[in-house]
Scaffold this motif. Structure first.
Motif, mmCIF file in Angstrom:
data_model
loop_
_atom_site.group_PDB
_atom_site.id
_atom_site.type_symbol
_atom_site.label_atom_id
_atom_site.label_comp_id
_atom_site.label_asym_id
_atom_site.label_seq_id
_atom_site.Cartn_x
_atom_site.Cartn_y
_atom_site.Cartn_z
ATOM 1 N N GLY A 112 33.610 10.539 -1.296
ATOM 2 C CA GLY A 112 32.546 11.390 -1.110
ATOM 3 C C GLY A 112 31.358 11.268 -1.954
ATOM 4 O O GLY A 112 31.201 10.017 -2.373
ATOM 5 N N SER A 135 31.314 16.943 6.500
ATOM 6 C CA SER A 135 30.045 16.381 5.995
ATOM 7 C C SER A 135 29.007 16.021 7.211
ATOM 8 O O SER A 135 28.192 15.818 6.732
ATOM 9 C CB SER A 135 30.397 15.195 5.083
ATOM 10 O OG SER A 135 30.649 14.113 6.025
ATOM 11 N N ASP A 181 32.594 16.370 -2.690
ATOM 12 C CA ASP A 181 31.762 15.048 -2.969
ATOM 13 C C ASP A 181 32.293 14.373 -3.872
ATOM 14 O O ASP A 181 31.736 13.076 -3.965
ATOM 15 C CB ASP A 181 30.337 15.745 -3.290
ATOM 16 C CG ASP A 181 29.315 16.258 -2.588
ATOM 17 O OD1 ASP A 181 29.893 16.179 -1.394
ATOM 18 O OD2 ASP A 181 28.406 17.134 -2.885
#
Lengths: 441, 261
Positions: free
Chosen positions: A142, A124, A187
């Motif tokens: 996430g 990320s 996510d």
């Protein structure tokens, strides 16, 4: 020649029927456009989801299962890659970055994956909020996980109803950080230290006890003022105080380096190679009796081929639908032209050339086709967008349906075919004897 | 409505329109609409199929310009067929139809369309207006057959025609008009290019007595005052009585060809 007054009058006269024509054309075009746009969105979304997963190394088994587990977080039973094998990857010169992925637990259908802080950074690009986990009972979530930093949750073994009701591990994990949005199923994931997964499953910690001792020896050797101060106490007091101090400053060892000799297996390793040549080397080296290595793109291509075949079938079905719609509309227009034939005969009597009649009828049908196709294009895009949103909500995989060349080509093809077919009623009325129509026979 | 000289076109408008037509503005034409051509029919026969008896047979007929010709007879006597033959919409099985120097039977279909647009104003029993269009757009409809834009003077002429037949131009659509008003719009449409020949097929059959009288007044006054040849098929004595000459048909044959008393 200006046939528009006649055309607009004809459109207004049978406006309900004309709206139905346009709606039929729009639906026919929308089906084709929606299928094509959605299929592309799915491909793009899945390809994006696999972006960070250059190579997957796992125990021999179905590559599709491994991809579904690791990239799309769709749990299924896979074999474990033995510790000594995956630990070798961490020291492989061709590897830029590698991280273990340990699945199996969940919280409210959000997969809990054991991995490393390096993986979170890699996946990320850092954290949006909070801090990286520093203890077994800490987690980074996430972007789409409905928890806040500081919240605690109890992971359960497995997924779904069974996991929720019967298989809690009895461990409370605290959320300490949140990843940036990735537009991938990750996510919706909760990432904990891989050591935590091993711990709750009663496996080895992956680190030797010496790791702690070494750290403490190191701290003692630095001769910090605190330790110097301890020397002034008597032995018992000093011993007691030393234990308290040890407890306060106990450093939890997370992530690499791992103890290669006492390392539990993991479902998969995600590997980022230093070079393309290295990637192929890794893929080759780890294809053994005990492990498999592959590019997820290979699996996706196979999946796309299957998807493509299904898509082709659906596109043919859509084409069939469009053909039926065109045939139905053509039949209806031909019937409608019987109503209009006297009107056009009167125009001929007033001096309209045949080309005017031909142009008026062709333009009338062409306008229906163009409007229908344009609305169908927008409708198809809207449906594809809506379906994408549903998919995104269900999978976490960001999908954006767009209108591209294939969709425009499809709509344009429909319009061209419509233009060609519009010649049929135009030609039929063009050839109709005027007097016969004037007499209404 | 008074059927008097107020129905003749204002000199300026008429000449401007004629000028626009001759110079190719709006609706191109090489014709001179100032006088009606004489009609000459020779050995005319219309039939369907070689063996069948002709449905219309007319050995000879001559009609001088400006004649107000009534055509009467029972249904199926060939009256409407005669109109279609005179306008070039039907081709005779044999014989010829001459309007001045023009032999309609020798013209191609396209040339016949052009000739008809330039020379003939058609009026139908059922008006055949475009119900969704306003009166002015209905009158201007023939202007769109060959031109994209309608010249301002032609639009002005259409407005004047509507004014002369007593239909306001600000009405939403012709569907809102009475039947009498609709037929008057149809008459204005037929007069748009000031055609030298006016053909009317039962123009009053769908109207009540007052409206029929009104429409007949307009049509005959226009033809008379502008020296136009008017050929009108009708059963209506309101119409027939206004004609200067009458043809009576029965079973496709001319029974009577007489000047009106």
């Amino acid at each position: 020649m200006n046939p528009f007054p006649i055309v607009f009058a004809s459109l207004r006269r049978h406006w309900v029927m004309n709206i139905l024509f346009i709606a039929l054309i729009a639906v026919a075009v929308a089906i084709g456009v929606g299928i094509t746009a959605q299929e592309r969105a799915l491909r793009q979304g899945s390809a994006h989801a696999a972006d960070k997963f250059d190579i997957l190394v796992a125990a021999p088994g179905s590559h599709t299962d491994i991809v579904m587990n690791t990239i799309f977080l769709r749990p299924s039973a896979v074999n474990l890659l033995e510790g000594p094998i995956w630990s070798k990857l961490l020291d492989d010169d061709r590897v830029d970055f590698a991280a273990p992925l340990a699945f199996g637990d969940s919280w409210h259908d959000h997969s809990i994956i054991g991995s490393t802080a390096q993986f979170i950074d890699y996946l990320s690009g850092g954290l949006r909020d909070g801090a990286m986990f520093a203890d077994h009972e800490e987690a980074v979530i996430g972007a789409a996980v409905p928890l806040e930093i500081g919240d605690t949750f109890e992971p359960a073994h497995g997924h779904g109803f069974e996991a929720e009701e019967h298989h809690h591990h009895g461990v409370n994990i605290t959320v300490v950080g949140r990843m940036n949005a990735t537009g991938t199923p990750w996510d919706s994931a909760i990432i904990v230290p891989v050591e935590q997964v091993w711990e709750v499953h009663s496996l080895a910690s992956g680190h030797t006890e010496n790791d702690h001792d070494e750290e403490h020896e190191h701290e003692h050797a630095t001769g910090s003022p605190e330790h110097a101060d301890h020397d002034t106490h008597d032995d018992d007091a000093a011993h007691e105080h030393e234990h308290e101090h040890e407890h306060e400053h106990e450093t939890v060892k997370l992530g690499p380096p791992f103890d290669g000799l006492d390392l539990p297996g993991v479902p998969a390793m995600v590997v980022h190679p230093k070079s393309i040549a290295g990637a192929y080397g890794i893929r080759s080296s780890y294809r053994t009796d005990h492990s498999t290595a592959f590019f997820p793109a290979e699996v996706l291509v196979e999946m796309y081929q299957m998807l493509g075949n299904a898509g082709a079938v659906m596109r043919w079905m859509a084409l069939g639908t469009q053909a039926l719609v065109v045939a139905a509309i053509l039949a209806a227009v031909l019937a409608l032209m019987q109503i209009y034939r006297k009107q056009f005969a009167v125009l001929r009597a007033l001096g309209a050339p045949r080309s005017y009649i031909f142009g008026s009828i062709w333009l009338y049908v062409a306008i229906l086709v163009v409007f229908g196709a344009a609305i169908g294009l927008v409708l198809g895009w809207g449906v594809a967008q809506a379906v994408s949103q549903v998919f995104t909500a269900e999978t976490g995989m960001a999908m954006t349906a767009t209108i591209g060349k294939p969709e425009l080509g499809l709509a344009a093809g429909f319009v061209i075919i419509g233009f060609a077919l519009a010649l049929v009623p135009a030609f039929m009325l063009y050839r109709k004897p005027v007097v016969e129509a004037l007499r209404g026979s | 409505m008074s059927a008097s000289s107020d129905l003749s076109m204002p000199a300026s408008t008429s000449s401007e329109t004629a000028s626009a037509i001759k110079t190719g503005k709006g609706n191109s034409s090489d014709s001179d609409n100032s006088t009606s051509p004489p009609l000459a029919i020779n050995d005319l026969s219309l039939g369907f199929g070689k063996q069948a008896a002709p449905i219309l047979s007319l050995p000879h007929l001559g009609v001088a310009p400006g004649t107000l010709l009534g055509v009467a007879g029972p249904s199926g006597s060939g009256k409407s067929s005669l109109l279609y033959l005179l306008s070039g919409l039907l081709r005779p099985t044999k014989g010829s139809v001459h309007w001045g120097d023009t032999d309609l039977t020798s013209l191609s279909e396209g040339a016949c369309d052009t000739w008809r647009r330039q020379h003939v104003g058609f009026i139908f029993q059922d008006f055949h207006l475009i119900g969704e269009l306003p009166p002015l757009e209905n009158v201007l409809l023939p202007a769109g057959f060959h031109g994209w834009r309608i010249p301002a003077d032609l639009r002005a002429r259409a407005t004047t025609l509507l004014d002369l037949v007593g239909v306001p131009t600000n009405r939403g659509s012709v569907a809102d008009l009475s039947r009498g008003e609709q037929q008057r719009v149809a008459i204005a449409r037929a007069l748009l290019f000031d055609p030298p020949i006016l053909l009317a097929d039962e123009p009053t059959a769908s109207l009540d007595a007052v409206a029929a009288d009104n429409c007949a007044d307009i049509l005959f006054a226009y033809a008379r005052e502008n020296n136009r040849t008017l050929i009108v098929v009708s059963h209506d004595h309101t119409v027939i009585d206004r004609c200067t000459r009458l043809l009576q048909f029965e079973k496709g044959r001319l029974l009577t060809n007489a000047e009106a008393a």
